[in-house]
Design a protein around this motif. Structure first.
Motif, short mmCIF file in Angstrom:
data_model
loop_
_atom_site.label_atom_id
_atom_site.label_comp_id
_atom_site.label_asym_id
_atom_site.label_seq_id
_atom_site.Cartn_x
_atom_site.Cartn_y
_atom_site.Cartn_z
N SER A 5 -58.32 58.27 -40.96
CA SER A 5 -59.78 58.20 -40.99
C SER A 5 -60.35 58.56 -42.34
N VAL A 6 -59.78 59.52 -43.01
CA VAL A 6 -60.26 59.88 -44.32
C VAL A 6 -59.06 60.24 -45.17
N PRO A 8 -65.92 59.91 -45.22
CA PRO A 8 -65.08 58.74 -45.17
C PRO A 8 -65.54 57.70 -46.17
N ASP A 63 -58.02 52.39 -42.51
CA ASP A 63 -59.17 52.34 -41.62
C ASP A 63 -60.47 52.53 -42.36
N SER A 64 -60.58 53.55 -43.15
CA SER A 64 -61.85 53.80 -43.79
C SER A 64 -61.67 54.34 -45.20
N ASN A 79 -66.54 56.30 -37.38
CA ASN A 79 -66.10 57.65 -37.68
C ASN A 79 -67.03 58.64 -36.99
N GLN A 91 -62.31 65.40 -37.00
CA GLN A 91 -62.97 64.10 -37.01
C GLN A 91 -62.07 63.06 -36.37
N CYS A 144 -61.61 58.69 -35.44
CA CYS A 144 -61.95 57.37 -35.97
C CYS A 144 -61.48 56.29 -35.00
N ASN A 204 -60.98 52.17 -34.73
CA ASN A 204 -60.84 51.02 -35.61
C ASN A 204 -60.48 49.79 -34.79
#
Length: 352
Positions: A27-28, A39, A49-50, A92, A100, A102, A104
């Motif tokens: 995610s990050v 993100p 993803d991000s 997100n 966190q 996420c 996708n």
């Protein structure tokens, strides 16, 4: 090639440096997660993803060390876009200051379509005003594929990173990296896919030293052993250096045994425009590729644009447009190979 660039789990060519590919970030990025849940605006590649999977920095922002040998060319390569194909929806959601998730959803012709779930956890151990560890990241899909990364500072000078990749519920790759940061140097040791029973694996040692305030020099030694390796084992040595100016940076890595050369030049034209030039060549394969890329940011328009063109007549671009006051980011991507007459397009929406 390039000692600092990522390659396959078992390097097919001697000039390959890192034994494990860049692991898709759930995610990050680890660095971003260590600082805050911020993100990236757009998926940087079909397998992310991000944001691009970047490692956590070795020390607080006031650090003036040379960084790792693996990141020798990073400042230039971060400018280049990573086009994606098809459609993406990324959501997100920060559940707390430390956790966190996420979601996708992808639809693509070239890459497997489907749903992926990712999560990121950031610990409470502070190593600076904007860094906290450990950082745990994972991403999985419905097919039993899982990518997981753990980054932790054991002390202020020692950082460890573990990466695993599972495909169809089977462990396909595992890598453990330890970085030691001195006052003006960074030493790294990586173990990848080590199998004591079959006598196979990859060991990589890296060292980067600040010679002056602007000049850093280093070397990398890669040793691979296994029944599928020609001669059952081989060793490759790479040399590298980086010179940093006020608004520019020149970095190069050389693999004498394989006849490989990797040169990058970065220039900050102004606050909005950054330019990068990359040259990769190999005497072994008799190939050489030059790439020029740029990153243009227009803060007033909430737009960021990245583009590139290489000597093989391949052109790619990614545009990211934030849509305030909503927490949305709209992305467009395009890639064209004029020699093969092929092109692909992508559209993405990032929420959060």
């Amino acid at each position: 090639m390039g000692a600092s660039s990522s390659s396959s789990v078992i390097p097919p060519a001697p000039e390959s440096g890192s034994p494990l590919p860049s692991t898709p970030s759930p995610s990050v990025t680890a660095a971003g997660a260590a600082a805050a849940f911020r993100p990236s605006a757009v998926p940087s590649s079909p397998s992310t993803d991000s944001g691009t999977a970047k490692d956590a920095t070795l020390s607080p922002s006031e650090d003036t060390g040379p960084g790792t040998f693996e990141d020798l060319h990073r400042k230039c390569k971060d400018i280049f876009p990573v086009p994606f194909e098809g459609a993406k929806l990324v959501i997100n959601k920060g559940l707390s200051n430390h956790f966190q998730i996420c979601h996708n959803l992808t639809m693509s012709v070239l890459q497997p379509s489907g749903y992926k779930f990712g999560c990121t956890y950031v610990g409470t151990k502070q190593f600076g005003p904007s860094e906290a560890y450990p950082v745990l990241m994972a991403e999985g899909d419905l097919g039993g594929n899982l990518n997981a990364t753990a980054v932790h500072h054991l002390t202020k000078a020692v950082r460890c990173r573990a990466v695993t990749q599972f495909q169809s519920n089977k462990c396909m790759a595992a890598q453990l990296t330890s970085d030691y940061k001195g006052r003006d140097f960074v030493a790294s040791l990586t173990l990848s896919n080590v199998d004591c029973l079959n006598g196979s694996g990859v060991i990589v040692g890296q060292y980067l030293q600040n010679v002056t305030q602007r000049l850093a020099l280093g070397a990398e030694l890669l040793y691979q052993v296994g029944p599928t390796v020609p001669g059952n084992q081989f060793t490759v040595c790479s040399l590298g250096g980086r010179y940093t100016g006020d608004k520019y940076q020149l970095s190069t890595s050389l693999t004498p045994m394989a006849g490989g050369l990797h040169v990058c030049y970065y220039q900050k034209a102004n606050d909005s425009l950054q330019i990068g030039v990359e040259l990769e060549g190999s005497l072994r394969t008799q190939e050489c590729t030059a790439t020029i890329g740029y990153q243009l940011e227009l803060p007033k328009a909430n737009v960021a644009f990245r583009g590139q063109l290489d000597s093989n007549w391949c052109i790619g671009a990614v545009m990211e447009k934030k849509l305030p006051p909503l927490p949305f980011t709209f992305a467009l991507s395009a890639f064209a190979n004029h020699v093969k007459g092929a092109c692909r397009f992508g559209v993405g929406l990032i929420v959060g």
